[in-house]
Write a protein that holds these residues in place. Structure first.
Motif, PDB file in Angstrom:
ATOM      1  N   THR A 239       0.845  -1.191   0.000  1.00  0.00           N
ATOM      2  CA  THR A 239       0.000   0.000   0.000  1.00  0.00           C
ATOM      3  C   THR A 239       0.880   1.240   0.000  1.00  0.00           C
ATOM      4  OG1 THR A 239      -0.050   0.066   2.424  1.00  0.00           O
ATOM      5  CG2 THR A 239      -1.793  -1.193   1.320  1.00  0.00           C
ATOM      6  N   LYS A 240       0.246   2.382  -0.259  1.00  0.00           N
ATOM      7  CA  LYS A 240       1.013   3.637  -0.240  1.00  0.00           C
ATOM      8  C   LYS A 240       1.586   3.893   1.154  1.00  0.00           C
ATOM      9  CE  LYS A 240      -2.886   6.713   0.799  1.00  0.00           C
ATOM     10  NZ  LYS A 240      -3.654   7.922   0.375  1.00  0.00           N
ATOM     11  N   GLU A 241       0.841   3.470   2.186  1.00  0.00           N
ATOM     12  CA  GLU A 241       1.304   3.692   3.560  1.00  0.00           C
ATOM     13  C   GLU A 241       2.552   2.870   3.867  1.00  0.00           C
ATOM     14  OE1 GLU A 241      -3.119   4.533   3.512  1.00  0.00           O
ATOM     15  OE2 GLU A 241      -1.859   2.874   2.807  1.00  0.00           O
ATOM     16  N   SER A 242       2.524   1.587   3.541  1.00  0.00           N
ATOM     17  CA  SER A 242       3.685   0.743   3.856  1.00  0.00           C
ATOM     18  C   SER A 242       4.890   1.161   3.021  1.00  0.00           C
ATOM     19  CB  SER A 242       3.357  -0.738   3.638  1.00  0.00           C
ATOM     20  OG  SER A 242       3.122  -1.021   2.275  1.00  0.00           O
ATOM     21  N   THR A 410       1.154   2.391   8.539  1.00  0.00           N
ATOM     22  CA  THR A 410       0.889   1.183   7.759  1.00  0.00           C
ATOM     23  C   THR A 410      -0.301   0.408   8.317  1.00  0.00           C
ATOM     24  OG1 THR A 410       3.213   1.009   7.141  1.00  0.00           O
ATOM     25  CG2 THR A 410       1.892  -0.980   6.943  1.00  0.00           C
ATOM     26  N   GLN A 412      -2.676   1.437  10.539  1.00  0.00           N
ATOM     27  CA  GLN A 412      -3.896   2.237  10.527  1.00  0.00           C
ATOM     28  C   GLN A 412      -4.453   2.384   9.113  1.00  0.00           C
ATOM     29  OE1 GLN A 412      -5.733   3.369  13.085  1.00  0.00           O
ATOM     30  NE2 GLN A 412      -4.323   2.299  14.471  1.00  0.00           N
ATOM     31  N   GLY A 413      -3.563   2.441   8.136  1.00  0.00           N
ATOM     32  CA  GLY A 413      -4.019   2.534   6.755  1.00  0.00           C
ATOM     33  C   GLY A 413      -4.811   1.316   6.332  1.00  0.00           C
ATOM     34  N   SER A 414      -4.358   0.134   6.766  1.00  0.00           N
ATOM     35  CA  SER A 414      -5.086  -1.092   6.440  1.00  0.00           C
ATOM     36  C   SER A 414      -6.435  -1.147   7.136  1.00  0.00           C
ATOM     37  CB  SER A 414      -4.246  -2.318   6.831  1.00  0.00           C
ATOM     38  OG  SER A 414      -3.125  -2.455   5.982  1.00  0.00           O
ATOM     39  N   GLN A 416      -8.267   1.426   8.183  1.00  0.00           N
ATOM     40  CA  GLN A 416      -9.169   2.437   7.619  1.00  0.00           C
ATOM     41  C   GLN A 416      -9.674   2.034   6.241  1.00  0.00           C
ATOM     42  OE1 GLN A 416      -6.944   6.103   7.859  1.00  0.00           O
ATOM     43  NE2 GLN A 416      -6.740   5.941  10.088  1.00  0.00           N
ATOM     44  N   ALA A 417      -8.879   1.237   5.538  1.00  0.00           N
ATOM     45  CA  ALA A 417      -9.305   0.762   4.220  1.00  0.00           C
ATOM     46  C   ALA A 417     -10.266  -0.417   4.330  1.00  0.00           C
ATOM     47  CB  ALA A 417      -8.082   0.371   3.391  1.00  0.00           C
ATOM     48  N   GLY A 418     -10.469  -0.925   5.544  1.00  0.00           N
ATOM     49  CA  GLY A 418     -11.371  -2.058   5.754  1.00  0.00           C
ATOM     50  C   GLY A 418     -10.813  -3.374   5.251  1.00  0.00           C
ATOM     51  N   SER A 419      -9.493  -3.491   5.214  1.00  0.00           N
ATOM     52  CA  SER A 419      -8.858  -4.701   4.694  1.00  0.00           C
ATOM     53  C   SER A 419      -9.086  -5.880   5.632  1.00  0.00           C
ATOM     54  CB  SER A 419      -7.349  -4.484   4.521  1.00  0.00           C
ATOM     55  OG  SER A 419      -7.088  -3.411   3.640  1.00  0.00           O
TER      56      SER A 419
END
Length: 486
Positions: A239-242, A410, A412-414, A416-419
């Protein structure tokens, strides 16, 4: 008579020269133990990453031995460092979790540590950078070149070049064989520290800087990376975050490498490079969920590079399985300082520095108890060449994430994306684990398919479980009593 006197004079001079030569060739080696903070094998050129710039560590590997199966025993800073410095698993040396601040874990007073044993053997000892173990009288060094406050944003440990500069006088001035413990804060995540000592790893929706700063550090050439360049390891989501955080992590690793290069420059200038053993390790895996604080491969399988100038062979790639419990016995063996009746849990792997194929190095054990004091999640593991069995002692609890991981950009991004997944692993499976996890590392290197309840693997499971119980008995593990009342 004159000839007779000349003969005895020449004989005396010859014997003196032979004695001096003999002493020079049997002199104890200097030893430098380099410890990085949260550095995995994913970010080193010599371990196969073509993007990251680590020329000094790569050269060290080319001149020495690069281990491909080296493991910490606990993927947590203080516990891991005490294992490195004592040869005893954390559940036996007393450092069950982090030492600093309100966590307040300490090793037992009876522990005989590596620096103390080397000092008794005639070594001059010094430390610089991150310390993060206690009590100081157990891990006593004769010279403290910097205080090494853990996770301090202003810490010297963020500038390994400056650390090398402050080590120069010690390296050049001591006439005794020396032991230097050189421990960086890099590439640990950055944090603020509140007055009560509690760290704050909040990201405010931005990637962590991993100690990098816009103004840079004195003597350090900034090596930066773009998120699109980095290699995303399989335990992380692409992801863009990682990617943004991996780019920052890479930069911190390159800063460590420059410090290693500067240290080697000073050794060579002092004429001591060819009599100095250099060992490079990390305390645990990279500070991302799925690595640090876990007993999965990304958390415990780490870089280990050793340059022993006394070895005849260079550039060895060693696949013998070693753990950080073996570091103290190995260093003491190289120094000729193994005490009488040693009680280490590890053993010397000195022979592995000379030969590529040595039998009897086919399994390691791991023991994690806590990270932060609120993170009670004891685990024990046995890892063979093909299989790993993890025993989650408190499996009824959800797996606790460290502050720097749960607040990470990384993770929190996952969320928030509902992964549903984090990397290849389901988030639900990551947070709620069974009592036992059995993986076929050869077929399933990402440790996704748990075989513990698979009838086809029952014999292997029972064999590894018996090994784990024996390990707990032999190392006086307090958690062994869980078998009696569960």
């Amino acid at each position: 008579m004159i000839y007779k006197r000349c003969y005895f004079t020449l004989l005396f001079m010859w014997l003196h020269m032979v004695s001096a030569w003999s002493q020079g060739n049997t002199a104890k080696p200097n030893i430098i133990l380099l410890i990085a903070d949260d550095h995995g094998t994913d970010a080193l050129g010599c371990y196969g990453n073509p993007v990251i710039q680590t020329p000094n560590l790569d050269q060290l590997a080319a001149e020495g031995v690069r281990f491909t199966n080296a493991f910490c025993t606990s993927a947590s800073c203080s516990p891991s460092r005490t294992v490195i410095l004592s040869g005893l698993h954390n559940h036996a040396n007393g450092m069950y979790g982090l030492e600093h601040s309100y966590h307040h874990f300490n090793s037992f007073a009876h522990v005989q540590s590596l620096p103390v044993l080397l000092a008794k053997a005639g070594y001059q000892t010094a430390r610089i950078g991150k310390f993060h173990v206690a009590p100081e009288e157990v891990y006593a060094f004769q010279n403290v070149l910097s205080g090494g406050k853990a996770n301090d944003p202003t810490s010297l440990g963020r500038n390994a070049v400056q650390m090398a500069e402050l080590s120069k006088d010690f390296i050049t001035s001591t006439t005794k064989p020396f032991f230097l413990y050189f421990a960086t804060d890099d590439p640990h995540r950055s944090n603020k520290v509140f007055p009560n000592g509690e760290p704050d790893f909040g990201t405010a929706g931005e990637p962590n800087s991993f100690g990098n700063r816009q103004e840079g550090y004195p003597g350090v050439k900034q090596v930066t990376y773009q998120p699109g360049q980095v290699l995303v390891p399989p335990f992380l989501p692409d992801t863009k975050e990682s990617r943004a955080e991996l780019a920052q992590y890479y930069q911190a690793v390159s800063r460590v490498d420059q410090g290693v290069g500067k240290l080697i420059t000073y050794l060579k200038a002092a004429g001591k490079y060819e009599n100095t053993i250099i060992i490079y390790l990390s305390d645990n895996g990279v500070a991302f969920p799925g690595a640090k604080t876990t007993l999965y491969e990304a958390g415990i399988k780490l870089p280990c590079i050793i340059r022993n100038p006394g070895s005849k062979r260079k550039g060895i790639v060693q696949n013998g399985m070693v753990s950080w419990a073996d570091i103290t016995p190995t260093i003491l063996d190289l120094a000729g300082a193994i005490p009488a009746n040693p009680t280490f849990h590890g053993r010397s792997f000195r022979k592995l520095l000379e030969e590529e194929h040595v039998s009897g190095w086919d399994e390691v054990y791991a023991s994690h108890s806590l990270h932060e004091i609120t993170m009670y999640y004891p685990m024990r593991a046995v890892r063979t060449r093909q299989y790993k069995l993890i025993y989650n002692i408190a499996h009824q609890l959800p797996f606790p994430l460290a502050l720097d991981l749960v607040k990470s950009f990384t993770w929190q991004g996952s969320l928030q994306a509902g992964s549903a997944k984090f990397g290849k692993r389901r988030i639900e499976a990551f947070l709620h684990r069974p009592q036992f996890e059995l993986y076929d590392i050869e077929k399933d290197p990402d440790e996704i398919h748990n075989l513990a309840d698979n009838a086809q693997y029952k014999a292997i499971f029972n064999q590894l479980l018996q090994k784990l119980k024996q390990f707990q008995q032999q190392t006086h593990d307090p958690w062994i009593h869980k078998w009696e009342y569960e």
